[in-house]
Each structure stands twice: as structure tokens, then as C-alpha cells.
Design a protein around this motif. Structure first.
Motif, mmCIF file in Angstrom:
data_model
loop_
_atom_site.group_PDB
_atom_site.id
_atom_site.type_symbol
_atom_site.label_atom_id
_atom_site.label_comp_id
_atom_site.label_asym_id
_atom_site.label_seq_id
_atom_site.Cartn_x
_atom_site.Cartn_y
_atom_site.Cartn_z
ATOM 1 N N LYS A 51 28.338 94.178 38.284
ATOM 2 C CA LYS A 51 28.491 95.371 39.124
ATOM 3 C C LYS A 51 29.146 96.496 38.345
ATOM 4 O O LYS A 51 28.740 97.659 38.442
ATOM 5 N N VAL A 54 26.632 98.024 36.058
ATOM 6 C CA VAL A 54 25.755 98.951 36.783
ATOM 7 C C VAL A 54 26.428 100.309 36.938
ATOM 8 O O VAL A 54 25.815 101.362 36.692
ATOM 9 N N PHE A 72 22.631 97.431 41.812
ATOM 10 C CA PHE A 72 23.217 96.114 41.550
ATOM 11 C C PHE A 72 22.292 95.009 42.049
ATOM 12 O O PHE A 72 22.031 94.029 41.333
#
Length: 215
Positions: A51, A54, A72
């Protein structure tokens, strides 16, 4: 000190996974017409979970909660299909693991990669080497939080002071020190020696077999 256990980071420590990670993330970025990044740049973007990757990979002006979550989910789908396409153990890693097992050391893995993907990579590339393999399940437990490292230590029946933590980033060295384990950095990973030393590495391995010499 007699060491009983070794906990390894995965990406950049045991395996070179940067191309699979980059290819997957760039596929997602291209699908939204966002700029992509080079393999070299991805070495500085990884380490804090998918995450966070991202967030760092997205353009600054496209980091709303909705866009982050959407990308994500897309990244998890794409990367899960290709996480072992190009990913391979670094040279002499298998030899190192064989030597450590011959010395009766207990081995574990702790990664900030999602738990399901961590287990998929390890089950594909490594068989019967690791007693415990854990990736990220809960964001709050992400390295450098030492809680999961200490949990692995307990499961391996070793005290923190009897455990070596091996990794390639500042986060790994911080985790080791937060858990009161021996912090050992690797020179072949995604970050440089200075970052490791500045974040508390007590030893730097230039080659995998240097760990045997350290023992």
C-alpha cells in the motif's frame, strides 16, 4: 553469544524481486495513464508494504484515498499473478540456508509484503528451510514495529538476544534494534551500506556466506 535463530527479510535480502514488483506496479500505473518508474527507482519505493508502494508510485496529485485504494486493489491482483515470474534467490542464498540448517539454526522470515504473497513466493522458491514465514496482515504490525519479530522469536523458541535479524533496508535495521536482536545488513539488496549503518546495523554482509563467518 551463541545464536539459535535467524529471521530474514524477504525482498532484497533473500530474493531479488524488484522486476516483478515494478512490472506489476507499472502495469497498474499505465492502466490509469499515470507515469511509470524505472527498476532502479523502485528500489527506493519498496520496503514499507504494497500500500505504501502504491502511494509512493502514484503522482502526488493523484493520491486521494479513493485512488490509493483502487490502485492498491489492482496492484494486489496484478502482482499476485506475477510475483514469481522473475523473482529468484540471490546468488549463494540456497547454500547459506543449507549451511545454517546444518548448524541446527532455526530460520524464519518476516516481510512487509502482504502475508499471502510472502507465503506464495517462499513456497515457490524455498522448500523446507523456514519454520515460520509471516508477511503483513495488519498495517499496525508493519516493520519497524517489533511485535511480529518478537512473535516469531517466541515461536522459534529463541530469546531476542539469541536471534539475528537480517535485512537490506533502514526499516529492517530499526526492527532488529527495536526487538533487541542482532541487526545484520546485506550489501546486495535494494539500499546502500550507509543507510544500513546509519540505522543501527551492527554487521554488514558483503556476500551471503559472510553470515556463516559471523556465526
Amino acid at each position: 553469544m551463541i545464536y539459535k535463530a535467524v529471521i530474514f527479510d524477504l525482498d532484497g535480502t533473500l530474493v531479488n524481486s524488484i522486476e516483478d514488483i515494478a512490472d506489476a506496479m507499472n502495469t497498474v500505473l499505465k492502466s490509469y495513464n499515470y507515469p511509470t518508474h524505472s527498476y532502479e527507482n523502485y528500489k527506493n519505493l519498496v520496503g514499507s508494504g504494497i500500500k505504501n508502494l502504491v502511494v509512493n508510485a502514484l503522482p502526488e496529485y493523484h493520491r486521494s484515498e479513493l485512488e490509493i485504494n483502487t490502485c492498491f486493489e489492482a496492484m494486489m491482483k496484478v502482482y499476485s499473478l506475477r510475483c514469481t515470474n522473475k523473482t529468484k534467490p540471490y546468488k549463494n542464498i540456497i547454500e547459506l540456508l543449507n549451511r545454517l540448517k546444518s548448524k541446527q539454526l532455526k530460520l524464519g522470515i518476516l516481510s512487509n509484503k502482504a502475508d499471502v504473497l510472502t507465503k506464495k513466493v517462499v513456497s515457490t522458491l524455498f522448500i523446507d528451510y523456514f519454520e515460520i514465514v509471516l508477511g503483513l496482515k495488519i498495517e499496525a504490525d508493519k516493520k519497524p514495529n517489533p511485535n511480529v519479530a518478537l512473535e516469531i522469536c517466541m515461536l522459534l523458541d529463541a530469546l531476542p538476544k539469541e536471534t539475528i535479524f537480517v535485512g537490506d533496508t533502514n526499516i529492517d535495521m530499526q526492527t532488529a534494534n527495536n526487538a533487541n536482536m542482532l541487526a545484520v545488513g546485506v550489501a546486495w539488496g535494494f539500499r546502500d551500506k550507509k543507510e544500513l549503518i546509519d540505522n543501527g546495523a551492527e554487521h554488514i554482509l558483503n556476500t551471503p556466506m559472510d553470515l556463516v563467518a559471523l556465526l
